[in-house]
Design a protein around this motif. Structure first.
Motif, PDB file in Angstrom:
ATOM      1  N   UNK A   1       0.824  -1.199   0.000  1.00  0.00           N
ATOM      2  CA  UNK A   1       0.000   0.000   0.000  1.00  0.00           C
ATOM      3  C   UNK A   1       0.865   1.258   0.000  1.00  0.00           C
ATOM      4  N   UNK A   2       1.775   1.317   0.934  1.00  0.00           N
ATOM      5  CA  UNK A   2       2.595   2.513   1.073  1.00  0.00           C
ATOM      6  C   UNK A   2       3.476   2.724  -0.157  1.00  0.00           C
TER       7      UNK A   2
ATOM      8  N   UNK B   1       1.399   4.198  -2.781  1.00  0.00           N
ATOM      9  CA  UNK B   1       1.083   5.582  -2.421  1.00  0.00           C
ATOM     10  C   UNK B   1       2.232   6.512  -2.793  1.00  0.00           C
ATOM     11  N   UNK B   2       3.442   6.065  -2.529  1.00  0.00           N
ATOM     12  CA  UNK B   2       4.587   6.925  -2.831  1.00  0.00           C
ATOM     13  C   UNK B   2       4.772   7.086  -4.336  1.00  0.00           C
TER      14      UNK B   2
ATOM     15  N   UNK C   1       2.144   9.469  -5.348  1.00  0.00           N
ATOM     16  CA  UNK C   1       2.480  10.807  -4.861  1.00  0.00           C
ATOM     17  C   UNK C   1       3.552  11.451  -5.711  1.00  0.00           C
ATOM     18  N   UNK C   2       4.514  10.672  -6.120  1.00  0.00           N
ATOM     19  CA  UNK C   2       5.558  11.195  -6.993  1.00  0.00           C
ATOM     20  C   UNK C   2       4.964  11.610  -8.334  1.00  0.00           C
TER      21      UNK C   2
END
Lengths: 211, 211
Positions: free
Chosen positions: B151-152, B155-156, B159-160
């Motif tokens: 998940x994380x 997300x990153x 986000x990038x």
DNA sequence: CTCGGATGAGACATGAATGTCTCAAAGTGG
DNA sequence: CCACTTTGAGACATTCATGTCTCATCCGAG
């Protein structure tokens, strides 16, 4: 308008509706007002009485999110003391409002409103300052820019908000997951055969949930 | 229909349009078809000739994103060898399509399409397996569930993608930023008074951009 | 009980985005 | 040069969310 007691009760109603709206809008930004009203347990007519229109509603949701995040920064007193401890406090304070942050992350460029943008910039600057301070304290790595750390931190908060809403993450694990991953990274430290690693500052459950 | 050469050229046109559509839709999921057509350099009529309607267009954008992410997983051969190295390869392979991933992250629950959902699940499972393998190899921490790491990580990446589109992050810094933060975390390692810290694997600019 | 205000349900108009159409212009291959 | 296809521009109808309205109902205060 003549009775101030009424306006007081209205305020709580507005926030209740806004909270319900977040639950719908953070997942589906294009949700109809019907759905939002139903989610809030009110009729579309009342929704229109509380908020002049869709645009105003969205605006106020964003405003609420920013206020909550600002409050989290306040309660965590991020400008004081050790940057790492401040960040841990911030995570704990911000996670309950992760859904709001998820909404903000998804719609942050959707705002033409100056007030919202100004408030947004202030909070991001506070985050930025926290990471900058941490870098100066020697707490945070300097290879990663403070701007990127701010960005990534907010991405993780927002991601947690989505994950919780979708049932992919248990709320009780949220703060621990963010803090540990963001601060320590995914890589396991094998400095020595004996593991005197991060001295489990709280006996959190380490179960690996398998959805 | 009699000339196959025409249909061949159409394929490239479709992808070109889809790429342009991502640039608009990942920021503003509610963008009108006019804007998308203009962004793609074609007229709304041609857009309608290429895609039956808005729904189909969105669907195909999501499909493209999933195909690209799947291709990144392929080129990174994430199922082979050291998990850390595999993850570094995956970041390098996925970052160029970060915008697609950002779109997927924002709209992943907007799909009622079985094909899209199935493809999505497959890729997430591959990510999950990578982290699980890394944990078994002793490479990744076991306090953080593989599901959360997946998940994380996504997300990153997403986000990038947003940060690059908004000009908050230079594309050349993207892979380094994700890899270092995700694997190593934000905390600086102070094993000894002398700082033999991470030996700057490439002389990246460590400027702290101030937006 | 009665009154005032708030609410919910629904009808209605409005506007915007979408989907479909035609036609003229441009490009391509024969 | 001609036939064919594709494209762009625009008109047009349609659908649907939104915004506004009215009216019946409910509830609390006096």
């Amino acid at each position: 308008m003549s009775h101030p007691s009424y306006t007081c009760r209205m305020a709580t109603d507005r926030d209740t509706v806004l909270e319900a709206a977040v639950g719908v809008l953070s997942r589906r930004p294009t949700a109809h007002l019907d759905e939002i009203a139903r989610a809030a347990g009110i009729s579309r007519a009342t929704l229109h009485r509380l908020f002049p229109g869709r645009e105003a509603l969205i605006r106020e949701v964003g405003l609420l999110g920013l206020q909550r995040f600002a409050a989290a920064l306040d309660t965590a007193v991020v400008e004081d003391g050790d940057a790492e401890a401040a960040l841990r406090r911030l995570v704990d304070a911000a996670v309950p409002d992760a859904a709001l942050c998820a909404f903000l992350a998804g719609e942050n460029q959707l705002y033409d409103d100056d007030h919202v943008n100004a408030l947004w910039d202030v909070q991001i600057d506070r985050l930025h300052a926290l990471f900058l301070r941490g870098q100066q304290q020697g707490v945070f790595r300097i290879e990663l820019s403070a701007a990127w750390l701010s960005e990534a931190f907010f991405d993780l908060i927002a991601g947690v908000g989505w994950a919780i809403q979708d049932g992919r993450l248990a709320p009780r694990d949220a703060a621990f997951s963010i803090t540990e991953l963001f601060l320590g990274g995914a890589l396991r430290r094998h400095a020595a055969p004996n593991p005197p690693q991060s001295t489990a500052r709280s006996a959190r459950t380490t179960e690996t949930d398998t959805p």
